[in-house]
Design a protein around this motif. Structure first.
Motif, mmCIF file in Angstrom:
data_model
loop_
_atom_site.group_PDB
_atom_site.id
_atom_site.type_symbol
_atom_site.label_atom_id
_atom_site.label_comp_id
_atom_site.label_asym_id
_atom_site.label_seq_id
_atom_site.Cartn_x
_atom_site.Cartn_y
_atom_site.Cartn_z
ATOM 1 N N GLY A 84 0.813 -1.215 0.000
ATOM 2 C CA GLY A 84 0.000 0.000 0.000
ATOM 3 C C GLY A 84 0.842 1.259 0.000
ATOM 4 O O GLY A 84 0.575 2.208 -0.753
ATOM 5 N N GLY A 121 -5.439 6.154 -5.341
ATOM 6 C CA GLY A 121 -6.651 5.691 -4.655
ATOM 7 C C GLY A 121 -6.407 4.442 -3.823
ATOM 8 O O GLY A 121 -6.761 4.393 -2.638
ATOM 9 N N VAL A 122 -5.806 3.428 -4.439
ATOM 10 C CA VAL A 122 -5.551 2.181 -3.706
ATOM 11 C C VAL A 122 -4.533 2.418 -2.591
ATOM 12 O O VAL A 122 -4.683 1.898 -1.476
ATOM 13 C CB VAL A 122 -5.090 1.065 -4.667
ATOM 14 N N ALA A 124 -4.040 5.235 -0.928
ATOM 15 C CA ALA A 124 -4.687 5.993 0.151
ATOM 16 C C ALA A 124 -5.611 5.096 0.979
ATOM 17 O O ALA A 124 -5.633 5.181 2.216
ATOM 18 C CB ALA A 124 -5.464 7.165 -0.435
ATOM 19 N N VAL A 125 -6.371 4.233 0.325
ATOM 20 C CA VAL A 125 -7.249 3.310 1.063
ATOM 21 C C VAL A 125 -6.409 2.350 1.909
ATOM 22 O O VAL A 125 -6.764 2.042 3.052
ATOM 23 C CB VAL A 125 -8.181 2.553 0.089
ATOM 24 N N ALA A 126 -5.307 1.878 1.366
ATOM 25 C CA ALA A 126 -4.429 0.976 2.120
ATOM 26 C C ALA A 126 -3.880 1.666 3.360
ATOM 27 O O ALA A 126 -3.840 1.074 4.451
ATOM 28 C CB ALA A 126 -3.284 0.494 1.229
ATOM 29 N N GLU A 127 -3.460 2.917 3.227
ATOM 30 C CA GLU A 127 -2.939 3.648 4.390
ATOM 31 C C GLU A 127 -4.041 3.948 5.402
ATOM 32 O O GLU A 127 -3.800 3.925 6.605
ATOM 33 C CB GLU A 127 -2.251 4.939 3.940
ATOM 34 N N LEU A 128 -5.237 4.216 4.937
ATOM 35 C CA LEU A 128 -6.366 4.430 5.844
ATOM 36 C C LEU A 128 -6.662 3.161 6.643
ATOM 37 O O LEU A 128 -6.851 3.213 7.864
ATOM 38 C CB LEU A 128 -7.602 4.872 5.064
ATOM 39 N N LEU A 129 -6.686 2.036 5.967
ATOM 40 C CA LEU A 129 -6.923 0.766 6.676
ATOM 41 C C LEU A 129 -5.787 0.462 7.647
ATOM 42 O O LEU A 129 -6.023 -0.083 8.723
ATOM 43 C CB LEU A 129 -7.086 -0.373 5.666
ATOM 44 N N ALA A 144 -8.949 -6.918 5.871
ATOM 45 C CA ALA A 144 -8.399 -5.664 5.353
ATOM 46 C C ALA A 144 -7.036 -5.894 4.707
ATOM 47 O O ALA A 144 -6.765 -5.375 3.609
ATOM 48 C CB ALA A 144 -8.290 -4.635 6.481
ATOM 49 N N VAL A 148 -6.173 -5.393 0.690
ATOM 50 C CA VAL A 148 -5.116 -4.494 0.221
ATOM 51 C C VAL A 148 -4.133 -5.244 -0.673
ATOM 52 O O VAL A 148 -3.730 -4.732 -1.731
ATOM 53 C CB VAL A 148 -4.390 -3.830 1.417
#
Length: 161
Positions: A84, A121-122, A124-129, A144, A148
């Motif tokens: 991520g 996008g991917v 940012a979502v990975a870092e959010l998770l 999760a 990822v």
């Protein structure tokens, strides 16, 4: 505090504390009607409509033992974090290159704006998770991390091959 005849200072009167000061000063011998009397911890706790103390405000709550992640979960979270973070970094590099050197990025079959957006996008979502994983239980953390890893492999396969 001092008088002209004693030539020095006198100690201040004692302030109420545990066992200090005698009757009526807040020590254990304070009168029950005295507003300075010691109160039990239960008196300080908020109550609900029915008079019970809410669990989060309980006097001696038993802390829940944190669920410890196993070696496999920590390993898969490490892999998902690396993928991520790598996608986010690659997306940022591609974004800068789109503005700085459009001839380098768009030459031939370069990634283009869609690849930049997918990487960012991917990533940012990975870092959010990764940031919220401490609030999740082990099954959700497994899901999760697996999501990822699958998304990162998909982005790498679709964009770069």
């Amino acid at each position: 505090m001092t008088s002209a005849g004693d030539g020095g200072t006198r100690p201040l009167p004692s302030v109420g504390g545990p066992g200090v000061g005698g009757p009526g000063v807040g020590g254990p011998s304070a009168a029950p009607h005295d507003h300075r009397a010691r109160r039990s911890p239960q008196d300080e706790q908020p109550t609900t409509v029915i008079g019970r103390v809410p669990e989060r405000h309980a006097v001696n709550p038993q802390p829940r033992a944190p669920e410890r992640a196993g070696r496999g979960l920590r390993g898969i979270e490490m892999i998902s974090g690396l993928l991520g973070g790598g996608l986010l970094l690659a997306g940022l590099v591609l974004l800068v290159l789109q503005f700085v050197a459009p001839a380098l990025v768009t030459a031939g079959r370069g990634p283009g704006w869609s690849a930049v957006a997918v990487h960012l996008g991917v990533g940012a979502v990975a870092e959010l998770l990764r940031a919220v994983r401490g609030r999740l239980g082990p099954p959700a953390r497994w899901a999760a991390a697996t999501l990822v890893i699958a998304a990162a492999i998909g982005v790498l396969f679709l964009v770069w091959w």
